[in-house]
Structure formats: C-alpha cells, structure tokens
Enzyme design. Structure first.
Site, mmCIF file in Angstrom:
data_model
loop_
_atom_site.group_PDB
_atom_site.id
_atom_site.type_symbol
_atom_site.label_atom_id
_atom_site.label_comp_id
_atom_site.label_asym_id
_atom_site.label_seq_id
_atom_site.Cartn_x
_atom_site.Cartn_y
_atom_site.Cartn_z
ATOM 1 C CG HIS A 142 -1.701 1.274 1.387
ATOM 2 N ND1 HIS A 142 -2.671 1.659 0.499
ATOM 3 C CD2 HIS A 142 -1.638 2.253 2.339
ATOM 4 C CE1 HIS A 142 -3.188 2.822 0.886
ATOM 5 N NE2 HIS A 142 -2.582 3.197 1.998
ATOM 6 C CG ASP A 242 -9.078 4.643 9.148
ATOM 7 O OD1 ASP A 242 -9.945 5.324 9.729
ATOM 8 O OD2 ASP A 242 -7.875 4.967 9.116
#
Length: 430
Positions: A142, A242
């Site tokens: 990521h 999130d």
C-alpha cells in the site's frame, strides 16, 4: 493454562452451519442489546448469541475469579483489563458449557430461555469504550502504491518507512459498529490548477481495508513494552474500515498528517476475536528489507493468515467483491507496532485500538482501497450491475469480511457493513 477452547474436534450442542465464522472454537466477545432492552456482554456460537451476564448470574463461571458485575456492563473494558489468564479461563469454560457432551445447560430449558438469543433478537453495540486510537501505515504494498502515485516509483517509500512502523493518533469519537450509516464529509479541497481552496462535499470518499487490535492495561507512564511481551497485552482483533476522503486529505495532510479526511468515521466489526482463537493460524511475517533496530526484532511467528475481502453493494443491486487480500501481508506486525508505540514510554489502556493501516497485497485484485483499485480514478472498477466506480458513491454499502481456515476449522470475524449517505442536511425545525 492450556487452550482447551481451541480443540478442533469439539462440537457444540448449538447448531453451527458448516461455513460459519463462529464455531465453538471461536468464542468471540461483544456487547449487545437484548430483546428486553438490557445491555450485556456476550459471545456467539453459530447464529446464537449468548448472554454472559445471565450465564454468570446463574453460576456457570463458578471457580473463576470474576466480579459479580463483570459481564453486566456496557463495554468490555473491565473484562479486558483482567488480563489474558482470565480471558483464557472464560473461553475454556464457555467451550465446556456448550460442548455437545455436556448436558448441564443443554437440558435446562429455563436457563436456556434466559441465556440464549437469536441474532434477530439482539442489537450489536460498540464492544469497547475506545479511549485512544492509533492508525498505522504498515503494508509495504500500500505504501509503495501510494508513494508511486504521488511521488515516483524510485522514491515511493519515505526514508523512515523501512525503519519504523509509521502511525498517527486518530479520533476515537467517530468509531462506530457495523450497520451504522455515515454521511459524505465536507471540507476544504484544492481544485486542479488553483492555488485557492474551496469548501464542499468530498468527491473522493474511499474505504481502507484494515484490521485493528484491542489492548489491555499494559504499562505505566515511561515504561516500554518489550516486543517479546507485546502479545500478552493484545486482547483480540476486529475488521476495520478506516474511511478516508482523499481530496480533503491531499490538501490538509502536509505538514501534520491526516485530520478531517479521516476523523469523520471509522467502522468496526462488533465481535472481537481473541488472539487465543487465532493461535492455530500463525504465519511468518515478511522478511525485513533493511536491518531493524533491536527493540523491533522478534522471534517466532507474529503474523496471522486471515483472508480478507471487500464488496461494494449499490442501492437495490447485488454486491460485487472488489478486493481479496490477507492480513499476513503486513510488513510491520502487531508486536512491532505495540513495542514501537510504547518505546517512548507512552502508556496503553484497556480498550485502546490500533489500526493496521490499509492492507494491500502484491496483485491489483488484492489492493485495499479504491485509490489503488482504480489507480486514482484512471481505471474505474466495474460492478455487477454494469455501473463503474472510481470512488464510493452515495448509497453504496461497503462490506468487509475476514476469516481463517485450516484443517477443517474456520474462525471468522463476520462482517463490517456501512452505507455512505449524502452530506448531512440539518432537519427543518419549522
């Protein structure tokens, strides 16, 4: 104390579907509102919710040192603060009570009516009062993807990334359980080609596929937690979405990091799965690319093979699975995160939550955010209903699921499901 609750051969007298996330080997913990409007701490086997407050009052935990009201509270914080020895004893006892060979409760119709609930008779609550929440940035895939997009492939990772588990302190007041819808946030963004910001709704609302761990009371001010002791202070894990507003974040995050782009909402699955339940699914962490400082060096298997997926469900349409990832891809594991978090003497409390950061895998179908899946909107994601998504639309529901499976035993987390509503409109009081 042995982990008798994890016996893979154990069967329950409660019905459990073959592919259930919640066999008798799981025994997660949560908080729910009962049909009588009573809030209690409970667990789940199959599709049956179990009132631990009632079970305790009826004497089924005799011999385990528990306060009378330990399960009669609206959060798990005090139970978590009792420590791993208590958690393990309670899980072992629950497994024994609901074992197919044990008739003590099985044959007591009156007690069963008090203790057992169908899932449609309860309403899940936030399982802990979260005093503090930290979000890490621990997936190398990521971090590399994002760095490649916004800088260049040669400098994708910041100089500190391979040396410390990067994190920031987030907002705990906006963490909500699965099923609670959220509104599209508003804030400042900077239009392309302009040097003056504008105010309005975020156009780039995104999910972030994460997991989060819940801690117990661990250390005093000034006292670091050694990495080889870190797991003693981790109660368990939840699925964690999130939410992120990418356009707001791009404008605000320099120099102090995410703020309004992250604090509008974060969603968690309501059942906390203990580290004890996940014990059979340990795996090796990724090998360090650069030498790590001694306080971050560990021995043994500190990662877990947890299969993860994300689905998007438009209003009145079928869901489409857009990502399949795995918790084991995390470059920095939970023990390293907790050891780093406390190495400066920062105290950790019962019910604190630590987010893993977006979990992306090595292939495009395993990326953990729309930012990556659509590559900043350049490659729209096709859904089953024929529509496309660059980011999340109003009335889309984002669903995250996770489970482990090995040798015929499946331990899962259920799901965290959240609908994105349009911007908040004040009610007309006229």
């Amino acid at each position: 104390m042995p982990l008798t609750a994890n016996n893979p051969d154990r069967k329950s007298w409660l019905h459990v579907d073959k592919n259930s996330d919640f066999p008798i080997q799981n025994i997660p913990f949560g908080v729910f509102l009962t049909r009588d409007d009573i809030i209690t701490i409970g667990t789940r086997i199959g599709d049956t919710a179990i009132d631990l407050g009632a079970l305790h009052q009826l004497g089924y935990f005799e011999g385990i040192p528990l306060t009378d009201d330990i399960f009669l509270q609206d959060t798990l914080n005090d139970f978590i603060a009792d420590g791993r020895k208590t958690w393990r004893a309670v899980r072992n006892r629950i497994a024994k009570i609901f074992d197919a060979e044990n008739n003590e409760l099985k044959d007591n119709k009156k007690h069963k009516e008090i203790v057992l609930f169908r899932l449609d008779e309860i309403e899940m609550q936030l399982p802990v009062q979260i005093g503090d929440y930290t979000d890490f940035y621990s997936s190398i895939e990521h971090a590399t993807n994002v760095g490649t997009m916004f800088r260049d492939p040669e400098n994708a990772l910041m100089p500190n990334w391979l040396h410390i588990p990067v994190g920031y302190h987030g907002r705990s007041s906006s963490i909500i359980p699965s099923g609670i819808p959220i509104h599209r946030p508003q804030g400042q963004t900077l239009p392309a080609g302009s040097d003056t910001p504008v105010f309005g709704p975020s156009k780039l609302v995104d999910f972030e596929l994460e997991m989060a761990f819940i801690t117990t009371d661990a250390n005093d001010l000034g006292e670091p937690i050694p990495i080889n002791e870190a797991e003693e202070y981790i109660f368990g894990l939840v699925l964690f979405n999130d939410w992120s507003a990418r356009d707001i974040q791009k404008w605000e995050y320099v120099p102090l990091g995410p703020f309004l782009a992250k604090s509008f909402a974060s969603s968690i699955s309501p059942w906390i799965v203990t580290l004890d339940a996940l014990e059979p699914f340990r795996v090796e962490s990724p090998k360090p690319i650069k030498p790590q400082l001694p306080y971050l060096q560990y021995k043994g298997k500190k990662s877990y093979d947890i299969k993860l997926e994300v689905a998007i469900k438009p209003k009145s349409a079928k869901e489409t699975i857009v990502s399949k990832s795995n918790f084991k891809y995390m470059y920095w594991n939970m023990s390293q995160q907790l050891a780093h978090h406390t190495v400066n003497g920062c105290p950790v409390n019962s019910g604190d939550m630590m987010g893993s950061g977006t979990i992306s895998g090595p292939t495009p179908d395993s990326f953990g955010s729309m930012l990556e899946l659509s590559w900043r909107g350049e490659k729209p994601v096709k859904l089953k209903d024929g529509s496309e998504r660059k980011f999340i639309n109003d009335h889309d529901t984002v669903i995250m699921r996770g489970y482990c499976e090995k040798d015929g035993t499946r331990i899962g987390f259920g799901e965290v499901s959240t609908e994105l509503l349009p911007i908040y409109t004040p009610k007309n009081n006229k």
